[in-house]
Enzyme design. Structure first.
Site: not given
Ligand code: DGL
Length: 232
Positions: A70, A163
């Protein structure tokens, strides 16, 4: 070696897909903190708290290494988390060192804020609802409409998907920016992990356990992973 993967939703699957293809391990625990998603609209202190809790849970399940799959979690607190726990913690962050201009990075709002000062000469475009839309249904028509409204009409040469959820919509980014090289932090993460341990190759049998802090989405997660592994 058991690898723990942490994200708020299906985004971490785009990282798991890479790890599976690289053959790093035969055993994964995927912790999906879906009770607290999306992370990207939360305050820094809250994100830090959720990440610490997530890493603790994964350690209690016996993982040897954690990957914060993430960008929001990693840009917010990777260095802090690395020093806090006794097992190695890796993360994924948007690659900002190179890229032909004009160039853009698409991310959550929290990531956009965190990289603001570092990302000189980049258009930083927060897409606050995209991760939630993808968590709900990665194949829905709404994703196309949302991106159609929110992606700038620019002739970008470099596009960073900052993301881990966003590669699920990669084909839409590709259509919108046909001239662009589309990047994410996955390559650097793989390089860092490769330095850490030798890959175990040749054994296709892999065990993946999903843990959800909210609703059980095991079936949805396996179908999303299948979509990635079979190529979009
Ligand atoms: N998948 C996540 C990222 O790479 C977070 C998405 C979220 O929960 O806002 O930032």
């Amino acid at each position: 070696m058991k690898i723990g993967i942490f994200d708020s939703g299906i985004g971490g699957l785009t990282v798991l897909e890479r790890l599976l293809k690289e053959g790093f391990s035969q055993s994964y625990i995927y912790l999906c903190d879906n009770k607290n998603s999306p992370f990207g609209n939360k305050k820094i202190e809250e994100i830090k708290d959720l990440v610490s809790k997530g890493v603790k849970t994964l350690i209690s399940k016996g993982v040897d290494l954690v990957v914060l799959a993430c960008n929001t979690a990693s840009v917010t607190c990777l260095s802090e988390v690395k020093t806090k726990f006794s097992i190695p913690v890796f993360g994924i962050t948007p690659p900002l060192s190179e890229g032909e201009k004009p160039r853009a990075i698409f991310s959550t709002s929290a990531t956009a804020k965190a990289i603001e000062k570092k990302a000189v000469d980049w258009d930083i475009i927060p897409l606050s609802f995209l991760a939630s839309l993808l968590d709900f249904d990665f194949s829905s028509r709404e994703i196309f409409s949302y991106l159609d409204k929110n992606l700038p009409k620019e002739n970008y040469k470099t596009v960073v998907l900052g993301c881990t959820h966003f590669p699920f919509a990669k084909s839409i980014f590709k259509d919108k920016y046909p001239q662009a090289k589309i990047l994410d932090g996955g390559d650097i993460l793989i390089q860092n992990l490769s330095l850490f341990f030798d890959k175990i190759r040749g054994n296709p049998l892999v065990e993946i356990e999903f843990i959800f802090t909210g609703e059980d989405k095991t079936e949805y997660s396996f179908s999303a992973l299948k979509f990635l592994l079979e190529g979009q």
